[in-house]
Design a protein around this motif. Sequence first.
Motif, PDB file in Angstrom:
ATOM      1  N   PHE A  79     -17.176  -1.729   5.167  1.00  0.00           N
ATOM      2  CA  PHE A  79     -18.245  -1.907   6.156  1.00  0.00           C
ATOM      3  C   PHE A  79     -18.326  -3.297   6.776  1.00  0.00           C
ATOM      4  O   PHE A  79     -18.433  -3.402   7.999  1.00  0.00           O
ATOM      5  N   GLU A  83     -18.284  -3.810  10.641  1.00  0.00           N
ATOM      6  CA  GLU A  83     -19.452  -4.400  11.274  1.00  0.00           C
ATOM      7  C   GLU A  83     -19.043  -5.601  12.117  1.00  0.00           C
ATOM      8  O   GLU A  83     -19.479  -5.769  13.250  1.00  0.00           O
ATOM      9  N   ARG A  90     -18.905  -5.997  20.745  1.00  0.00           N
ATOM     10  CA  ARG A  90     -20.094  -5.944  21.573  1.00  0.00           C
ATOM     11  C   ARG A  90     -20.299  -7.288  22.287  1.00  0.00           C
ATOM     12  O   ARG A  90     -20.570  -7.335  23.483  1.00  0.00           O
ATOM     13  N   ASP A 122     -21.323   1.926  19.079  1.00  0.00           N
ATOM     14  CA  ASP A 122     -21.764   2.670  17.891  1.00  0.00           C
ATOM     15  C   ASP A 122     -20.722   3.710  17.494  1.00  0.00           C
ATOM     16  O   ASP A 122     -20.426   3.897  16.319  1.00  0.00           O
ATOM     17  N   GLN A 125     -17.850   2.192  15.857  1.00  0.00           N
ATOM     18  CA  GLN A 125     -18.186   1.850  14.472  1.00  0.00           C
ATOM     19  C   GLN A 125     -18.024   3.068  13.557  1.00  0.00           C
ATOM     20  O   GLN A 125     -17.358   3.008  12.520  1.00  0.00           O
TER      21      GLN A 125
ATOM     22  N   ILE B 237     -29.726  -4.334  15.979  1.00  0.00           N
ATOM     23  CA  ILE B 237     -29.019  -3.055  15.967  1.00  0.00           C
ATOM     24  C   ILE B 237     -28.051  -3.024  14.791  1.00  0.00           C
ATOM     25  O   ILE B 237     -27.976  -2.040  14.060  1.00  0.00           O
ATOM     26  N   ALA B 238     -27.341  -4.129  14.588  1.00  0.00           N
ATOM     27  CA  ALA B 238     -26.380  -4.177  13.486  1.00  0.00           C
ATOM     28  C   ALA B 238     -27.088  -3.975  12.149  1.00  0.00           C
ATOM     29  O   ALA B 238     -26.629  -3.208  11.301  1.00  0.00           O
ATOM     30  N   ALA B 239     -28.226  -4.648  11.975  1.00  0.00           N
ATOM     31  CA  ALA B 239     -28.965  -4.513  10.718  1.00  0.00           C
ATOM     32  C   ALA B 239     -29.394  -3.064  10.507  1.00  0.00           C
ATOM     33  O   ALA B 239     -29.326  -2.517   9.404  1.00  0.00           O
ATOM     34  N   ARG B 241     -28.030  -0.306  11.769  1.00  0.00           N
ATOM     35  CA  ARG B 241     -26.876   0.536  11.460  1.00  0.00           C
ATOM     36  C   ARG B 241     -26.499   0.372   9.989  1.00  0.00           C
ATOM     37  O   ARG B 241     -26.138   1.319   9.319  1.00  0.00           O
ATOM     38  N   LYS B 242     -26.575  -0.871   9.528  1.00  0.00           N
ATOM     39  CA  LYS B 242     -26.196  -1.159   8.162  1.00  0.00           C
ATOM     40  C   LYS B 242     -27.089  -0.371   7.206  1.00  0.00           C
ATOM     41  O   LYS B 242     -26.615   0.315   6.313  1.00  0.00           O
TER      42      LYS B 242
END
Lengths: 576, 580
Positions: A79, A83, A90, A122, A125, B237-239, B241-242
């Motif tokens: 991950f 990430e 992005r 997204d 990802q 957004i990243a947080a 998704r995590k």
Amino acid sequence: MIDKRLFDLPGMKKYVVILGILVFIQAIAIIAQARALSIAIVNLWNLQSINTIIGPIIVFTVAFLARHLLTVAENHVLFPFVEKTSGDMREDLMAKIFRLGPAEIDKRGTGNIVTMALEGIDQVQTYLMLVVIKILDMSITPWLILLYVLFLRWEQAIFLFAIFPVIILFMIILGLAAQSKADRQYEGYQWLSNHFVDTLRGLPTLKQLGLSKRYADNVYEVSESYRKETMSTLRIALTSTFALDFFTTLSIAVVAVFLGFDLMDGKVMLLPALTILVLAPEYFLPIRNFANDYHATLNGKNAMSAVMDVLHEPEMSQREVLPDLKWNDDSTLKLNQVSLTYPGSKEPTLKDISIDVKGMHKIGIIGASGSGKSTLINLIGGFLSPDGQNQISINGQPLPHLNQANWQKNFLYIPQNPYLFHATLAANISFYVAGASEAAITSAADKAGLSDWIKTLPNGLNTMIGEGARTVSGGQAQRIALARAFLDPNRKVLLFDEPTAHLDIETEAGLKQDILPVFNNHLVFFATHRLHWIGEMDYVLVMDHGRLVEQGIPDQLAQRNGDYVKLRSEMEAADL
Amino acid sequence: MKNLKKTFENDTWVMPYLRKYKGLLVLVLFLGFMTFFSGGALMFNSGYLISEAARQPASIIYIYVPVVLARAFGIARPVFRYVERLTSHNWVLRIVSDFRKKLYQTVEQKASAIQRSHQTGDILSILADDIDHIENLYLRTVFPMVIGWLLYIFMVIGVGSLNWGVGLLMLLLLGIITIVMPLASVATNGVREFKQHQIQHTFYTNLTDEVLGLGDWLISGRYNDFINLQKKPIKSIAALRKRDHYFQWWRSFLVQIVILLTTLVLLVWSANQFTSSKSLANWVAAFALAIFPAVSPFVNMSQGASEWPVYKRSIERVNALDDGGVQPVEQTSLAEPFNQLSINNLTFKYADGNRNVVKNISMTIHPGEKVALLGPSGTGKSTFLKLVVGDLTPSDGQVLINQQNILSLQDVRSSLFGILDQQPYLFDTTVMNNVRLGNVNASDQQVKDAIAAVGLKDLIESLPDKYDTQVQEAGKRFSGGERQRLSLARILLQDAPIIILDEPTVSLDPITEKKLLDKVFELLHDKTIIWVTHHLAGIAHVDQVRFMENGQFDMQGTPQELYKTQPRFRQLYDLDRGRV
Ligand SMILES: Nc1ncnc2c1ncn2[C@@H]1O[C@H](COP(=O)(O)OP(=O)(O)O)[C@@H](O)[C@H]1O
Ligand SMILES: Nc1ncnc2c1ncn2[C@@H]1O[C@H](COP(=O)(O)OP(=O)(O)O)[C@@H](O)[C@H]1O
Ligand SMILES: [Mg+2]
Ligand SMILES: [Mg+2]
């Protein structure tokens, strides 16, 4: 089937190795789990006491937990990498948008770009998360299991091994057939959803023509015929999944039956037979998972291609050729035989444009629509780049294009619909001048004729405007853009592209009174097709089909019987 | 639950279709059930088969039935699955056809023939997306959930009939993954989804704002501000998704633990239940092997359930569309040809507005008269036109044609009014089809004549596909002036006595504008025309000019009179001609 770009992502190799090790351990856990379960069952089958299965059950439990914990661990390991990769993507995309500039972004559509930055990334990802582990799983687990089965009983191992290429072959053949059908179907889908939105958008027109009620059936029929077509293609598309399913399930049945016969003949003991049977589904599981998610990952794959395309789009380089510049009475701008061709067009849109400007002037650009006025303004603003090199110069410095940071600091661009940000009125006015004082903003707003309107606003200068907030009429939007010019005395060049074309005549008349003062002591390029503005210009460029057919002082042009006179007479109305 | 009830309270989008296509729905659920049943049965049967075979029975007869069954289940599973997928897609696509029609009709009721000038397609795309969401609701949530529950019941009853205690344990254990965890997922995700929606919305609007204003950003040179503005939402957004991912991984792990417990329970139970005789002991392997395939449909139930909040939003949005329908007025037709249009004390206020946009306007128009209406934008000109054609119902006053109220003439409206507005729409089909929309019974020759009349014959015939040329999306193939002319051709075919023009030349350059207006007034010289315009080009064509200010008329008269007597008019007119 497998995306090669994945393994070229920076830092991916290290993760592949770590994940590979984890998947390897996981495969061993799977085998241990199957073995322990089989031992427990065989002991019960032999009518042994329940105590004899405690050991195997503990092993089974541990192996089972290890297997699923490893799945979580694999995700945890991967991950941060995913990430970071998608996060960087992005940000790169944002930076790229800025560097590409409005002309390129317009071409792709604002909606597309925004959707790409949000949903597209997204999807990338999700894709990365899914596909890397799945590929490793597929390339390690079945082979370890096969090895173990080989060790137990080579006949079954050979059968399982032999069936694998058959499955792959069928998947590829059917997959390819389905893919081409699916592509066509996707086009059909596009067409349908366009047709539907097309119809919805055209509803007012249908209503005008009295057809809107009747059209409901048309909507239904189109959708139904699409359904029928989809079903016929879906039948083929699903056949590839069916083939995979069919071969794997049937293989398990065949293995069971053959083991049954061998057991009867006493060629094999129950324990190895049972272990093989328990392992058979596990052997096929990775490829089935991969195939099941294949369509789900397709979106991510396409999204990644789309993002990569944008990131690799060529952009104008050499933005720093022009040294520091402050446009003044002695500054010069020269265009020498400049042509410009839009990408994808065969013919150049601007042909051999030569202009020579020194200091402050009011230059009108006139011509029929499509003659190239906006293109010329965009060229001067540096949003478009000319075909040839070094045909442009500022203060004698040859430039590849006008997308020069130091040139852009010198001008303001006011189009037909100036964009208003979703922000306060004050922030919109001071967009170009960081830290402008409130007094300065108020005074600029006043000069632009906004003060009466501001008085009617609930929060005055601090009222939110723009999309989703208070709507601002076209005339007021122009005045806000004008206030920006009043606020920033350092920007001495003004580019106007038909700023009043869509305004009603009364609003335009009022606005004109406020625009005229800003012309003083500025270099103004003013594209227009409203005749009355020409009277305010001290120089005119007449465009026709991308050529600069005439240029000069308006009064002198009026004496000549050239394009200027012809254009004016075509535009002018008769006396009442 | 209360929430669920609220969502479906006035639902007209989900439940009715479940009812309408009951038969197919039951079939889908049956096939889905059979798919998993066959999968479990295959392993069950195989376990029994080899256990029995290992006893080395005297004759092959003993394992004959399991051998046949193994092959049967081996084939049945993929076949059921294949048919199930075909049927469910077919089912969903059928519903989509209904949805599209329904959405169209709902929007149609509220659409107005006179558009606002800058109407975005956004809302329409959102609605189109909602339909896709509801489609997924069935495929990804409803079907898997219901099939899962059916299997759950089946397993509990199956085991319970052998031993009710173990059945009860199964009820509890499997209940965790089929009921408790999906519900918990919905609850967690409901809260999260709300927050997520907000963050995404911020990102989306900010980014749209930035991209639309990109030119200004570029010129301002504020690169760092541009990048920094999005840093925070990107981080959030990243947080988000995590957390999403972590939640999913551990939830799946939890599901596996429940499966492990189930397996252990069944193993221990069969150790006690089936070890009294050799023939019974053959069932141990059968049960043990069947567990994993049998519980496989439960693994994804929570994921399906957690998508519910997204679907819910869509369902609520489309259901909200149905609210506020207009009251139907009894429709009649016009008794005799048009002889008078009277507007009596017309007043109108928008439901969400705070002022009268049209204030007590009265006027009478006779056949053949030509009226121009001028005024700054936002004074209510388009609203006035909407009232005239009957798209809006006046707060006070009425519009009469030959003494008949326009609201009762809506069914025959297209035979009364021809309308040309700022952006007449061309549909993504051929030129011929587009023009023929004016009168669907027109012959090819009539359509061609109309196109010739508006002066496009040469252009169209010079195109490779001539009249069959595709106009492309929204008529992109043609310039603004050409699009207006094609629409004018439509109006010619329509042949209505009253023509409404709402700023038809606003996006055209003066030369194109002049040509279009000359054409319009030449071709429609015998019609009644109400023309809203933003400036004075072509004003000589009309008999009467009216200026509108704040919903009322102020200046009026023939253009010649006004030019002589009104300085304001003269000034504007001269400005328009460049004589200032
Ligand atoms: N992005 C583009 N790609 C290709 N052609 C374009 C593009 N923008 C404009 N054109 C073409 O360039 C010509 C000049 O357009 P434009 O500069 O907008 O004219 P004006 O502003 O004088 O109306 C037109 O023929 C137009 O179709
Ligand atoms: N559907 C609507 N709901 C609420 N207000 C509206 C609506 N349409 C227009 N308005 C408002 O009514 C006023 C008049 O609008 P409109 O008739 O379109 O003016 P014009 O055509 O003269 O430019 C404006 O203030 C506008 O914002
Ligand atoms: Mg232009
Ligand atoms: Mg209007």
